[in-house]
Design a protein around this motif. Structure first.
Motif, PDB file in Angstrom:
ATOM      1  N   ALA A 327      37.952  39.836  50.653  1.00 55.30           N
ATOM      2  CA  ALA A 327      38.593  38.680  51.303  1.00 55.30           C
ATOM      3  C   ALA A 327      37.926  37.372  50.897  1.00 55.30           C
ATOM      4  N   ALA A 328      36.601  37.334  50.902  1.00 61.71           N
ATOM      5  CA  ALA A 328      35.884  36.106  50.540  1.00 61.71           C
ATOM      6  C   ALA A 328      36.139  35.742  49.080  1.00 61.71           C
ATOM      7  N   PHE A 329      36.158  36.747  48.207  1.00 60.97           N
ATOM      8  CA  PHE A 329      36.382  36.464  46.794  1.00 60.97           C
ATOM      9  C   PHE A 329      37.778  35.907  46.552  1.00 60.97           C
ATOM     10  N   PHE A 330      38.783  36.527  47.145  1.00 56.94           N
ATOM     11  CA  PHE A 330      40.150  36.044  46.929  1.00 56.94           C
ATOM     12  C   PHE A 330      40.357  34.659  47.553  1.00 56.94           C
ATOM     13  N   ARG A 331      39.683  34.413  48.665  1.00 58.14           N
ATOM     14  CA  ARG A 331      39.760  33.081  49.258  1.00 58.14           C
ATOM     15  C   ARG A 331      39.122  32.046  48.331  1.00 58.14           C
ATOM     16  N   PHE A 332      37.955  32.382  47.795  1.00 57.06           N
ATOM     17  CA  PHE A 332      37.291  31.483  46.844  1.00 57.06           C
ATOM     18  C   PHE A 332      38.167  31.263  45.609  1.00 57.06           C
ATOM     19  N   LEU A 333      38.745  32.343  45.102  1.00 56.63           N
ATOM     20  CA  LEU A 333      39.565  32.250  43.897  1.00 56.63           C
ATOM     21  C   LEU A 333      40.778  31.352  44.139  1.00 56.63           C
ATOM     22  N   GLY A 334      41.461  31.558  45.258  1.00 56.43           N
ATOM     23  CA  GLY A 334      42.633  30.747  45.540  1.00 56.43           C
ATOM     24  C   GLY A 334      42.298  29.282  45.740  1.00 56.43           C
ATOM     25  N   ASP A 335      41.256  29.019  46.520  1.00 55.15           N
ATOM     26  CA  ASP A 335      40.866  27.627  46.779  1.00 55.15           C
ATOM     27  C   ASP A 335      40.427  26.925  45.498  1.00 55.15           C
ATOM     28  N   THR A 336      39.675  27.636  44.660  1.00 55.86           N
ATOM     29  CA  THR A 336      39.131  27.016  43.454  1.00 55.86           C
ATOM     30  C   THR A 336      40.217  26.729  42.434  1.00 55.86           C
ATOM     31  N   LEU A 337      41.079  27.716  42.187  1.00 57.84           N
ATOM     32  CA  LEU A 337      42.125  27.522  41.181  1.00 57.84           C
ATOM     33  C   LEU A 337      43.208  26.559  41.650  1.00 57.84           C
ATOM     34  N   THR A 348      33.161  29.846  37.227  1.00 55.13           N
ATOM     35  CA  THR A 348      32.903  31.149  37.837  1.00 55.13           C
ATOM     36  C   THR A 348      34.207  31.882  38.103  1.00 55.13           C
ATOM     37  N   ALA A 349      35.194  31.167  38.651  1.00 54.46           N
ATOM     38  CA  ALA A 349      36.484  31.799  38.926  1.00 54.46           C
ATOM     39  C   ALA A 349      37.139  32.302  37.648  1.00 54.46           C
ATOM     40  N   VAL A 350      37.159  31.473  36.612  1.00 54.50           N
ATOM     41  CA  VAL A 350      37.797  31.855  35.351  1.00 54.50           C
ATOM     42  C   VAL A 350      37.082  33.043  34.716  1.00 54.50           C
ATOM     43  N   LEU A 351      35.765  33.013  34.711  1.00 57.94           N
ATOM     44  CA  LEU A 351      35.005  34.093  34.074  1.00 57.94           C
ATOM     45  C   LEU A 351      35.124  35.400  34.842  1.00 57.94           C
ATOM     46  N   LEU A 352      35.198  35.334  36.163  1.00 62.11           N
ATOM     47  CA  LEU A 352      35.379  36.561  36.937  1.00 62.11           C
ATOM     48  C   LEU A 352      36.772  37.147  36.713  1.00 62.11           C
ATOM     49  N   VAL A 353      37.775  36.293  36.613  1.00 56.93           N
ATOM     50  CA  VAL A 353      39.117  36.777  36.284  1.00 56.93           C
ATOM     51  C   VAL A 353      39.116  37.414  34.894  1.00 56.93           C
ATOM     52  N   ALA A 354      38.397  36.800  33.947  1.00 61.19           N
ATOM     53  CA  ALA A 354      38.295  37.375  32.600  1.00 61.19           C
ATOM     54  C   ALA A 354      37.613  38.740  32.644  1.00 61.19           C
ATOM     55  N   ALA A 355      36.595  38.888  33.501  1.00 66.11           N
ATOM     56  CA  ALA A 355      35.926  40.179  33.630  1.00 66.11           C
ATOM     57  C   ALA A 355      36.879  41.243  34.167  1.00 66.11           C
ATOM     58  N   VAL A 356      37.694  40.866  35.130  1.00 62.62           N
ATOM     59  CA  VAL A 356      38.685  41.807  35.665  1.00 62.62           C
ATOM     60  C   VAL A 356      39.686  42.194  34.577  1.00 62.62           C
ATOM     61  N   LEU A 379      31.855  46.224  39.312  1.00 61.96           N
ATOM     62  CA  LEU A 379      32.703  45.045  39.469  1.00 61.96           C
ATOM     63  C   LEU A 379      33.351  45.024  40.853  1.00 61.96           C
ATOM     64  N   VAL A 380      33.892  46.154  41.291  1.00 59.78           N
ATOM     65  CA  VAL A 380      34.546  46.217  42.597  1.00 59.78           C
ATOM     66  C   VAL A 380      33.544  45.961  43.713  1.00 59.78           C
ATOM     67  N   MET A 381      32.352  46.528  43.621  1.00 58.02           N
ATOM     68  CA  MET A 381      31.333  46.305  44.647  1.00 58.02           C
ATOM     69  C   MET A 381      30.944  44.832  44.735  1.00 58.02           C
ATOM     70  N   LEU A 393      28.489  36.285  38.968  1.00 55.07           N
ATOM     71  CA  LEU A 393      28.387  36.527  37.529  1.00 55.07           C
ATOM     72  C   LEU A 393      27.074  37.215  37.177  1.00 55.07           C
ATOM     73  N   ARG A 394      26.035  36.904  37.912  1.00 63.14           N
ATOM     74  CA  ARG A 394      24.756  37.592  37.693  1.00 63.14           C
ATOM     75  C   ARG A 394      24.832  39.053  38.134  1.00 63.14           C
ATOM     76  N   LEU A 395      25.520  39.299  39.231  1.00 62.74           N
ATOM     77  CA  LEU A 395      25.600  40.658  39.757  1.00 62.74           C
ATOM     78  C   LEU A 395      26.447  41.585  38.894  1.00 62.74           C
ATOM     79  N   VAL A 396      27.438  41.038  38.183  1.00 63.24           N
ATOM     80  CA  VAL A 396      28.271  41.891  37.324  1.00 63.24           C
ATOM     81  C   VAL A 396      27.702  42.015  35.911  1.00 63.24           C
ATOM     82  N   ALA A 397      26.604  41.327  35.620  1.00 59.59           N
ATOM     83  CA  ALA A 397      26.052  41.365  34.259  1.00 59.59           C
ATOM     84  C   ALA A 397      25.732  42.780  33.771  1.00 59.59           C
ATOM     85  N   PRO A 398      25.251  43.696  34.627  1.00 63.89           N
ATOM     86  CA  PRO A 398      24.977  45.058  34.121  1.00 63.89           C
ATOM     87  C   PRO A 398      26.212  45.944  33.996  1.00 63.89           C
TER      88      PRO A 398
END
Length: 444
Positions: A327-337, A348-356, A379-381, A393-398
């Protein structure tokens, strides 16, 4: 996993090589990768030639075995040289750009590598864990270092005590050694799944081109977790089940994201059962070991604090981290974009979408299922928790998985194209990490 102590004030199919014979009858194979491919992983080891089978071509089999041994040794040697070169080049570029971004009046370069959460790891390494909950001056519950898992600070303490290095230098050294081990494991794993060319490009992208790859060089636990996760996957790919289980257990003492490693190992064991037609004790033991690490630490914290959910209480009190189904991620994504301003939230929003998108593409093109499951679960966690957006972005680096389509694509491209893309990616990734560490005001 715990993050910063300062809150943000603002609201294509790939053909997998068939496994070669290793002569390891007990399943703890030490040779070339064996196991599953993208199609389901039912391929197995070929049986080794019987000893003393001269009438059946024993001499030729002996020569073939020696040739295979030399080939494996040669592959390991090339992998070592590749890892040394990639580690040296990416580290040099990261540190040079960090020094340029730091400026003459900034903190010492070493202090930059010991920033934010690194200070909390050092506190554990030197002073240990607190005995109780922590409270602020008004009596409100706050976070403390019990939110941080123990293996990384333990290794830092051991290196400090046995080498004479100061705790900060020891922490950075542990990260560098772990990164080298991680790159070697990833190289060998990708070589077995995709081939050597993809493996070389993959480790370059992993260590240099990711936007937050700089944290692998900091006194953070990301590099150690990546080494243990990649080691687990490599061991499982080679059917070295007890090794895989032991490494997964250690990953569980490094970061809570080790749940992804456990799930991937379970998938590998299921593929093994399909391959041999029945369950065996080594894979079952590996799963049991993998399931032990994180629960052991959570129970230890619960016992120390006098309540079973103590770790979760500390985590949420200090960093507001809890599972919220994204919920927090999608809220951040919507507000930011929609209306966000500022370079960091937008990038951060663009790069996380690219990771997905990269993860989805990796599934569509196919790879070894445990590798896909591991990266996707990381990624899901990360996206499913309410942690700070500028730490994601740091947490998904591995995670590794979203880099696979780009690595495969560059491996098929012309050499000049691949070199140019890798060079530009390395410069961008190094600049992005340095920017977050020197310009961005909040923790990464």
């Amino acid at each position: 996993m715990a993050h910063q102590t300062h809150r943000d004030p603002r609201p294509s199919a790939v053909t997998v090589p068939q496994p070669r014979a290793t002569g390891e009858a007990n399943g703890e194979a030490a040779g070339s990768p064996a196991g599953s491919g993208a199609s389901g992983g039912t391929g197995g080891f070929r049986r080794a030639a019987p000893a003393g089978g001269r009438r059946a071509g024993g001499r030729r089999a002996g020569r073939t075995g020696r040739s295979a041994g030399f080939a494996r040794a040669g592959g390991t040697g090339r992998a070592l040289w590749t890892v040394v070169a990639v580690h040296a080049v990416t580290t040099a570029v990261h540190l040079v750009i960090l020094a340029l971004m730091n400026g003459p009046d900034g903190p010492a370069l070493k202090d930059r590598l010991l920033a934010w959460d690194a200070s909390l790891y050092l506190s554990i390494a030197t002073d240990g864990y607190p005995d109780t909950f922590s409270y602020d001056g008004e009596g409100r519950l706050t976070g403390n270092t019990l939110a941080f898992f123990p293996l990384y600070p333990l290794l830092t303490r051991l290196l400090h005590q046995n080498t004479g290095l100061d705790p900060g230098s020891a922490a950075v050294a542990v990260s560098h050694l772990a990164l080298a081990a991680a790159l070697f494991a990833v190289h060998r794993l990708l070589t077995g799944v995709y081939g050597e060319r993809v493996a070389v490009i993959g480790v370059m992208l992993l260590a240099g081109a990711q936007p937050m790859a700089l944290t692998f060089l900091m006194a953070y636990s990301e590099a150690l977790f990546l080494a243990l996760a990649a080691g687990t996957l490599l061991a499982a790919h080679r059917h070295a089940w007890l090794t895989a289980g032991s490494l997964a257990l250690l990953a569980g003492l490094t970061r809570p994201a080790a749940f992804a490693v456990t799930v991937a190992l379970v998938v590998a064991v299921v593929l093994e059962i399909r391959r041999v037609g029945r369950p065996t004790w080594r894979p079952a033991t590996a799963v049991a070991l993998a399931c032990a690490g994180t629960p052991a630490y959570l129970l230890w914290v619960g016992n120390r604090l006098g309540r079973l959910d103590g770790w979760f209480v500390v985590q949420e009190a200090g960093w507001g981290t809890r599972w919220d189904n994204g919920a927090a991620f999608f809220r951040f994504l919507g507000d930011t974009l929609r209306s966000g301003d500022g370079w960091v939230p937008l990038s951060t929003a663009v790069l996380l979408v690219a990771a997905v998108c990269g993860t989805v593409l990796a599934w569509r093109r196919g790879a070894w299922p445990p590798l896909l499951v591991y990266g996707t679960t990381v990624l899901v966690m990360t996206l499913g928790q309410s942690n700070y957006y500028h730490s994601k972005l740091r947490l998904v680096a591995p995670a590794l998985v979203f880099l696979l389509p780009l690595a495969v694509g560059l491996a098929r491209a012309r050499r000049r194209t691949a070199v140019v893309v890798l060079a530009l990616s390395l410069l961008f990734g190094s600049w992005y990490g340095a920017h977050m560490l020197t310009v961005w005001r909040y923790a990464i």
